[in-house]
Design a protein around this motif. Structure first.
Motif, mmCIF file in Angstrom:
data_model
loop_
_atom_site.group_PDB
_atom_site.id
_atom_site.type_symbol
_atom_site.label_atom_id
_atom_site.label_comp_id
_atom_site.label_asym_id
_atom_site.label_seq_id
_atom_site.Cartn_x
_atom_site.Cartn_y
_atom_site.Cartn_z
ATOM 1 N N SER A 188 -18.289 3.899 -5.959
ATOM 2 C CA SER A 188 -18.368 3.868 -4.511
ATOM 3 C C SER A 188 -16.993 4.037 -3.869
ATOM 4 C CB SER A 188 -19.000 2.557 -4.069
ATOM 5 O OG SER A 188 -19.234 2.595 -2.681
ATOM 6 N N ILE A 248 0.828 -1.216 0.000
ATOM 7 C CA ILE A 248 0.000 0.000 0.000
ATOM 8 C C ILE A 248 0.856 1.257 0.000
ATOM 9 C CG2 ILE A 248 -1.989 -1.082 1.100
ATOM 10 C CD1 ILE A 248 -1.138 0.416 3.697
ATOM 11 N N HIS A 262 -9.389 8.123 -2.315
ATOM 12 C CA HIS A 262 -10.530 8.196 -3.223
ATOM 13 C C HIS A 262 -10.271 9.282 -4.280
ATOM 14 C CE1 HIS A 262 -14.675 7.381 -4.359
ATOM 15 N NE2 HIS A 262 -14.791 8.675 -4.598
ATOM 16 N N GLY A 273 -20.950 7.033 -0.774
ATOM 17 C CA GLY A 273 -20.017 6.650 0.281
ATOM 18 C C GLY A 273 -20.733 6.259 1.552
ATOM 19 N N LYS A 299 -25.211 5.758 4.790
ATOM 20 C CA LYS A 299 -25.648 5.068 6.016
ATOM 21 C C LYS A 299 -25.958 3.572 5.887
ATOM 22 C CE LYS A 299 -26.280 8.940 8.643
ATOM 23 N NZ LYS A 299 -25.347 9.905 8.040
ATOM 24 N N ILE A 330 -19.563 11.149 0.476
ATOM 25 C CA ILE A 330 -18.164 10.723 0.359
ATOM 26 C C ILE A 330 -17.278 11.804 0.965
ATOM 27 C CG2 ILE A 330 -16.283 10.344 -1.300
ATOM 28 C CD1 ILE A 330 -18.286 8.948 -3.109
ATOM 29 N N SER A 331 -16.377 11.394 1.853
ATOM 30 C CA SER A 331 -15.554 12.383 2.546
ATOM 31 C C SER A 331 -14.504 12.993 1.619
ATOM 32 C CB SER A 331 -14.887 11.755 3.766
ATOM 33 O OG SER A 331 -14.051 10.694 3.355
ATOM 34 N N GLN A 369 -7.450 4.688 -5.280
ATOM 35 C CA GLN A 369 -6.099 4.157 -5.343
ATOM 36 C C GLN A 369 -6.092 2.640 -5.500
ATOM 37 O OE1 GLN A 369 -4.111 3.961 -1.695
ATOM 38 N NE2 GLN A 369 -2.131 3.518 -2.598
ATOM 39 N N THR A 370 -6.909 1.967 -4.727
ATOM 40 C CA THR A 370 -6.943 0.510 -4.823
ATOM 41 C C THR A 370 -8.180 0.048 -5.577
ATOM 42 O OG1 THR A 370 -7.840 0.531 -2.585
ATOM 43 C CG2 THR A 370 -5.521 0.032 -2.815
ATOM 44 N N GLY A 371 -8.849 0.991 -6.216
ATOM 45 C CA GLY A 371 -9.993 0.652 -7.058
ATOM 46 C C GLY A 371 -9.697 1.102 -8.474
HETATM 47 C C1 LIG Z 1 -4.304 1.335 1.576
HETATM 48 C C2 LIG Z 1 -5.614 2.025 1.451
HETATM 49 C C3 LIG Z 1 -6.210 2.087 0.228
HETATM 50 C C4 LIG Z 1 -7.451 2.710 0.085
HETATM 51 N N1 LIG Z 1 -8.015 2.743 -1.152
HETATM 52 C C5 LIG Z 1 -9.200 3.375 -1.298
HETATM 53 C C6 LIG Z 1 -9.822 3.450 -2.581
HETATM 54 O O1 LIG Z 1 -9.318 2.954 -3.580
HETATM 55 N N2 LIG Z 1 -10.994 4.101 -2.679
HETATM 56 C C7 LIG Z 1 -11.602 4.681 -1.593
HETATM 57 O O2 LIG Z 1 -12.685 5.268 -1.766
HETATM 58 N N3 LIG Z 1 -11.060 4.602 -0.389
HETATM 59 C C8 LIG Z 1 -9.873 3.965 -0.203
HETATM 60 N N4 LIG Z 1 -9.333 3.879 1.035
HETATM 61 C C9 LIG Z 1 -10.126 4.362 2.180
HETATM 62 C C10 LIG Z 1 -10.056 5.855 2.358
HETATM 63 O O3 LIG Z 1 -8.926 6.181 3.143
HETATM 64 C C11 LIG Z 1 -11.307 6.357 3.102
HETATM 65 O O4 LIG Z 1 -11.448 5.640 4.294
HETATM 66 C C12 LIG Z 1 -12.587 6.197 2.289
HETATM 67 O O5 LIG Z 1 -12.456 6.724 0.998
HETATM 68 C C13 LIG Z 1 -13.720 6.883 3.000
HETATM 69 O O6 LIG Z 1 -14.934 6.492 2.444
HETATM 70 P P1 LIG Z 1 -16.249 7.333 2.631
HETATM 71 O O7 LIG Z 1 -16.010 8.717 2.180
HETATM 72 O O8 LIG Z 1 -17.337 6.575 1.976
HETATM 73 O O9 LIG Z 1 -16.537 7.245 4.197
HETATM 74 P P2 LIG Z 1 -16.288 8.239 5.371
HETATM 75 O O10 LIG Z 1 -14.885 8.665 5.453
HETATM 76 O O11 LIG Z 1 -16.912 7.595 6.545
HETATM 77 O O12 LIG Z 1 -17.098 9.524 4.985
HETATM 78 C C14 LIG Z 1 -18.485 9.600 4.937
HETATM 79 C C15 LIG Z 1 -18.841 11.028 4.569
HETATM 80 O O13 LIG Z 1 -20.236 11.131 4.457
HETATM 81 C C16 LIG Z 1 -20.684 12.340 5.033
HETATM 82 N N5 LIG Z 1 -22.083 12.141 5.427
HETATM 83 C C17 LIG Z 1 -22.561 11.533 6.523
HETATM 84 N N6 LIG Z 1 -23.913 11.520 6.496
HETATM 85 C C18 LIG Z 1 -24.280 12.111 5.356
HETATM 86 C C19 LIG Z 1 -25.542 12.395 4.764
HETATM 87 N N7 LIG Z 1 -26.689 12.055 5.349
HETATM 88 N N8 LIG Z 1 -25.540 13.037 3.582
HETATM 89 C C20 LIG Z 1 -24.371 13.404 2.979
HETATM 90 N N9 LIG Z 1 -23.181 13.165 3.507
HETATM 91 C C21 LIG Z 1 -23.126 12.522 4.672
HETATM 92 C C22 LIG Z 1 -19.742 12.581 6.153
HETATM 93 O O14 LIG Z 1 -19.688 13.960 6.464
HETATM 94 C C23 LIG Z 1 -18.424 12.055 5.594
HETATM 95 O O15 LIG Z 1 -17.701 13.075 4.949
HETATM 96 C C24 LIG Z 1 -8.093 3.279 1.197
HETATM 97 C C25 LIG Z 1 -7.467 3.230 2.432
HETATM 98 C C26 LIG Z 1 -6.245 2.612 2.571
HETATM 99 C C27 LIG Z 1 -5.593 2.551 3.914
#
Ligand SMILES: Cc1cc2nc3c(=O)[nH]c(=O)nc-3n(C[C@H](O)[C@H](O)[C@H](O)COP(=O)(O)OP(=O)(O)OC[C@H]3O[C@@H](n4cnc5c(N)ncnc54)[C@H](O)[C@@H]3O)c2cc1C
Lengths: 282, 371
Positions: B276, A124, B315, B251, B255, B309-310, B294-296
């Motif tokens: 996603s 990674i 991402h 993302g 929920k 999505i954060s 990165q890993t997708g």
């Molecule tokens: C080695 C490694 C590789 C990775 N590779 C990838 C990759 O390829 N792709 C990837 O995506 N991630 C990857 N990740 C994970 C990445 O670091 C993040 O954890 C991930 O992208 C976060 O996903 P998320 O935004 O869905 O979730 P979260 O970080 O949990 O964010 C959720 C977001 O939703 C918002 N939210 C909450 N409720 C609502 C609502 N009702 N309406 C609107 N917004 C809301 C929040 O404010 C928050 O910003 C990797 C991590 C590692 C360690």
């Protein structure tokens, strides 16, 4: 059956931050973990051991503190662990890394012949997916990357059948042992370590090999000298000069904001609207 | 260790190379000329990443003043000449074809031998492959066999003005940093590039080129690995994120998996795909093929809508090349707003249906006007 699993200790890249001014990595407090992709290979190795008996030996090239990563693997159920560690390895790129690990596997094989070498699909931090193929080529082993399932191992006939992820489908490949396998992510789930295993791992004497112990004499093949690639520049991503335009939901309805946004999108991207309409008509 | 720089050495000021490394090209290796692209094909189709690479190779070759060659390995009944002709239209000048029953369907051993032999015979300066399951498997094997440098998953390829070497830039540490890597004393300089990182070149139907044939010199009994079967993915639910024009991504902010249907509905109205984040894939809410990052997958849509999505760096590296990025997030401080073009601070479960309705109404109205 004797299986060697190669792992790497990596910084948890999800927790890495880049210093906004100096553009260097702020590593303080970032935990070091076993490269997550390697665990899919370790779990598969442990499953083969559950089925056929034998031994799983862990191998890592890295600084002395990488011992912890190997210990972690012992707690999951690996039998033995070797850390190939030497200042001379510093700065190794994938080619030099595959050389050092190959030497390690060969040395381990002198103690007991090796049937399968596993490596992670990629790391990674480096993310190259080259070390596995590199070891396979150096050792003259059959290479099976992106394996999604081990279908069958026939120890008597020294053959193995696997499913390998390819673009657009899955290849079913049959080859002979010994071979090198890299497992695809999410193909299995790492088992838990129980307390006695953790206690055992904490006390386990991880073997530390210098370059000489690993049977490496030629300094030109390891570390920086053995690395054809040269890092010439490191820099942070350029921040976008353009600021985001926020659409305010507080003073207007959802519907108005949506219509406003659609106007903005299509104005910004003049061909998008016609593309969408074309698609709709065909 | 790997191509990721050691963090201690991260400042950019450190001059390339130290410790008495050989950084000069030997006279023998100076003879290596031309830019090669491995043309990846399977069951009658060329992977578009190969054409994207021809486009990139053309720019490098124009800087160096050398030809671009397409490399085609395959079985006797495969339309390799047709693929070569297509490569010419995208910018290749030459094609090297190796046809052999043993080369039907990708297997590492015969492809590595074929590729290595071709490189040793014709001596290319630069050799590019797609960072696909085939390209990465092959690139690692060929580079080790040739004992040369290979830079994976590059996002930018340039010729260094001073050394005339390939300067290959790639993300490292999960995209938080980039590094530029060069192979100074070895040839060929090898690099892989993920699909959709480079732009698709324009085809010029009038372009043609010259084909050279070579033989593999290996028979089936010498190949240890046998392909017993190929199970093609079911076509009906094939997800083609990298080539989608519109992607609506959801993302963890959605929920639960049920709320993903709001994402699917908007995607359907826009004739787009659903993407996603990794946590949603890991939670089993959506298929792994939908992961952007990165890993997708690396995507390059015209429109990218990110809901809940954060915008984590892992991402971001997968989607920031989109022409227009729209973010819907409840948190005004979410990092996604640092790279989105338009942002709505709001609840995705309310904003998505409103957007779906507004888009549907707008497109219906416009298509009536056009008709
Ligand atoms: C080695 C490694 C590789 C990775 N590779 C990838 C990759 O390829 N792709 C990837 O995506 N991630 C990857 N990740 C994970 C990445 O670091 C993040 O954890 C991930 O992208 C976060 O996903 P998320 O935004 O869905 O979730 P979260 O970080 O949990 O964010 C959720 C977001 O939703 C918002 N939210 C909450 N409720 C609502 C609502 N009702 N309406 C609107 N917004 C809301 C929040 O404010 C928050 O910003 C990797 C991590 C590692 C360690």
């Amino acid at each position: 059956m004797h299986i060697v699993v190669c792992i790497k200790q990596v910084p948890d890249s999800a927790q890495i931050r880049v210093h906004p001014v100096t553009n260097t990595i702020m590593r303080q407090g970032v935990p070091a973990i076993v490269n997550p992709y390697d665990l899919f290979s370790l779990e598969e190795a442990l499953r083969l051991k559950d089925k056929f008996g034998g031994k799983v030996t862990m191998l890592c090239m890295g600084p002395p503190q990488a011992e912890e990563a190997l210990r972690k693997c012992i707690s999951f159920g690996a039998d033995d662990a070797v850390l190939v560690t030497d200042r001379a390895f510093a700065g190794a790129d994938t080619l030099a890394t595959s050389y050092a690990l190959t030497a390690g596997v060969r040395q381990i094989a002198k103690e007991q012949a090796v049937d399968i070498v596993f490596t992670g699909k990629q790391t990674i931090d480096g993310d190259t997916a080259q070390v596995g193929p590199g070891i396979a080529k150096r050792m003259g082993l059959q290479l099976l990357t992106y394996v999604s399932r081990i279908v069958e191992v026939d120890l008597e006939n020294r053959s193995i059948t696997v499913e390998r992820r390819a673009e657009g489908g899955v290849q079913v490949l049959k080859t002979s042992l010994p071979c090198l396998i890299t497992m695809l992510e999410n193909t299995n789930e790492m088992r838990f370590a129980n307390l006695p295993a953790m206690i055992h791992a904490a006390a386990y004497p991880v073997r530390k090999w210098s370059k000489e112990d690993a049977g490496i004499e030629d300094l030109s093949k390891i570390g920086l000298k053995g690395s054809p690639t040269v890092v010439s520049k490191v820099f942070g991503p350029t921040p976008r000069s353009e600021k985001v335009e926020m659409l305010d939901l507080e003073n207007s309805s959802l519907r108005d904001v949506s219509l406003n946004l659609i106007q903005k999108i299509f104005t910004r991207h003049p061909t998008l609207e016609s593309d969408l309409l074309m698609k709709e008509m065909t | 260790m790997s191509q990721a720089p050691t963090p201690a050495a991260a400042p950019a000021k450190r001059p390339a190379g130290r410790g008495g490394r050989n950084l000069e090209l030997s006279d023998e290796l100076k003879a290596y000329k031309g830019v090669w692209v491995f043309i990846e094909h399977d069951r009658g189709h060329v992977h578009s990443v190969s054409w994207e690479l021809i486009g990139e190779a053309r720019k490098l070759a124009d800087t160096l003043g050398c030809p671009v060659s397409a490399i085609l390995l395959g079985g006797p009944d495969e339309p390799l000449e047709k693929f070569a002709a297509e490569a010419f239209t995208f910018g290749a000048d030459k094609a090297y074809i190796m046809k052999d029953p043993v080369l039907k369907g990708y297997r590492n051993e015969p492809f590595t031998k074929g590729m290595t032999d071709l490189v040793n015979k014709y001596q290319p300066e630069i050799f590019l492959l797609g960072a696909t399951s085939m390209g990465r498997d092959l690139a690692g094997s060929v580079a080790t066999t040739l004992l040369t440098g290979l830079t994976a998953d590059c996002t930018e390829l340039k010729i260094d003005p001073t050394s005339k070497a390939l300067a290959a830039t790639r993300p490292t540490f999960g995209g938080s940093l980039y590094c530029t890597i060069m192979t100074l004393a070895y040839r060929p300089q090898m690099a892989t590039v993920r699909p959709r990182v480079m732009l698709m070149p324009r085809a010029d139907a009038s372009r043609t080129g010259e084909i050279t044939y070579d033989t593999l010199g290996m028979i089936e009994t010498q190949v240890v690995t046998k392909m017993l079967d190929f199970i093609a993915d079911a076509n009906s639910n094939k997800i083609n994120l990298p080539y989608a024009d519109v992607i609506v991504s959801g993302g963890k902010g959605l929920k639960n998996p049920e709320n993903f249907k709001l994402v699917f509905e908007l995607a359907r109205v826009l004739g787009g795909e659903v993407g996603s984040t990794r946590p949603c894939v890991q939670a089993g809410w959506v298929e792994a093929d939908r992961q952007v990052g990165q890993t997708g997958k690396t995507v390059r849509p015209k429109l990218y809508i990110a809901a809940g999505i954060s915008g984590a760096i892992q991402h971001r590296v997968g989607c920031e090349a989109a022409d227009v990025i729209v973010a819907i997030n409840t948190d005004v401080n979410a990092p996604i707003f640092e790279f989105a073009h338009y942002g709505i601070v709001g609840n995705a479960m309310q904003v998505l249906p409103a957007l779906t309705q507004a888009f549907a109404a707008h497109l219906a109205l416009r298509s009536r006007q056009v008709a």
